[in-house]
Design a protein around this motif. Structure first.
Motif: not given
Length: 268
Positions: A189-199
């Motif tokens: 569950a670590i990917n650009k999508g989850t990172g951007i959602q956290a941002l």
């Protein structure tokens, strides 16, 4: 209303040998005056993203190593994730027989167990040298805290390796082809999508208020977040299929968004 523009680096904003197009630089610099924040989402390390930003002469929110690390434009740490030691060692065991170049990334360094001419070639495209550590597996989980494990080779080798590794590790990790010559293995569950959602959660911005542009399979997770997704024309056909728009350059996406914003304003 668009509030945030997020770009991938390699193959998108950044060319070979760290090259940047002046039109792209100018367009990115113009975002601030349009009231649009800027972000970078890359498989590269955070310190490498910062080196690129120095050349562009802008600040940015940063999603690095495909979502493993996240900082806002004021350098405030938002999120980080590395592999648990036993899982990292298991991955290294699974990929041991793969006839590819293997590297292990931490927050700020890249390691390999054996030197080769390919390691030198890969290092040339990084902003740091790859460290050769013969006892790499023994140190993973103790001295070396892995955040990303990668394999490099020809496009055909990468495609075949992806299928084998995905079959062996499915459910335990996130794995994707980040470049035609590279497979990246990430914590689950670590990917650009989850990172951007956290941002976005931190900035209180909605997915409909962002624009994303990229060129590889590791960009698909961010394409899924927003209707304002752009793929580079040189991307794999399956990547372009998942984007809502296709452009040749980053500045074209910025120009397109600017036009749409003006059209929206003219309707009121």
């Amino acid at each position: 209303m668009i509030k945030l523009f997020i770009t991938d680096l390699d193959g998108t904003l950044l060319g070979m040998n760290h090259s940047l197009k002046q039109k792209d630089i100018t367009a990115v610099q113009s975002l601030d005056e349009k009231g649009i924040d800027f972000g970078v989402a890359s498989g590269r390390m955070d310190h490498e993203i910062l080196e690129v930003l120095k050349k562009v002469e802008v600040g940015a929110h940063r999603v690095s190593q495909n979502g493993a690390f996240l900082y806002d434009r004021d350098d405030q740490h938002i999120h980080s994730q590395t592999f648990e030691g036993p899982l990292a060692k298991r991955i290294l065991d699974v990929i041991e027989e793969e006839p590819l170049i293997k590297t292990v990334s931490t927050a700020d360094s890249t390691y390999t167990a054996k030197h080769s001419k390919w390691i030198d070639l890969i290092s040339e495209q990084l902003f740091h040298d790859i460290i050769v550590e013969p006892s790499l597996r023994d140190h993973v989980g103790t001295k070396i805290h892995a955040s990303k494990i990668s394999l490099n080779g020809t496009e055909h080798e990468i495609t075949e390796a992806y299928e084998r590794i995905h079959s062996s590790l499915q459910g335990d990790v996130d794995i994707f082809i980040s470049h035609e010559s590279c497979v990246d293995i990430m914590p689950k569950a670590i990917n650009k999508g989850t990172g951007i959602q956290a941002l976005l959660d931190t900035l209180d911005v909605n997915p409909e208020e962002i624009v994303c542009i990229g060129d590889s399979f590791n960009d698909l997770s961010m394409f899924e977040l927003t209707p304002h997704s752009y793929a580079m024309s040189g991307a794999h056909p399956k990547v372009k299929e998942k984007a809502n728009h296709v452009v040749d350059h980053v500045y074209e996406a910025i120009e397109d968004i600017e036009k749409k914003m003006k059209d929206e304003c003219s309707t009121f």
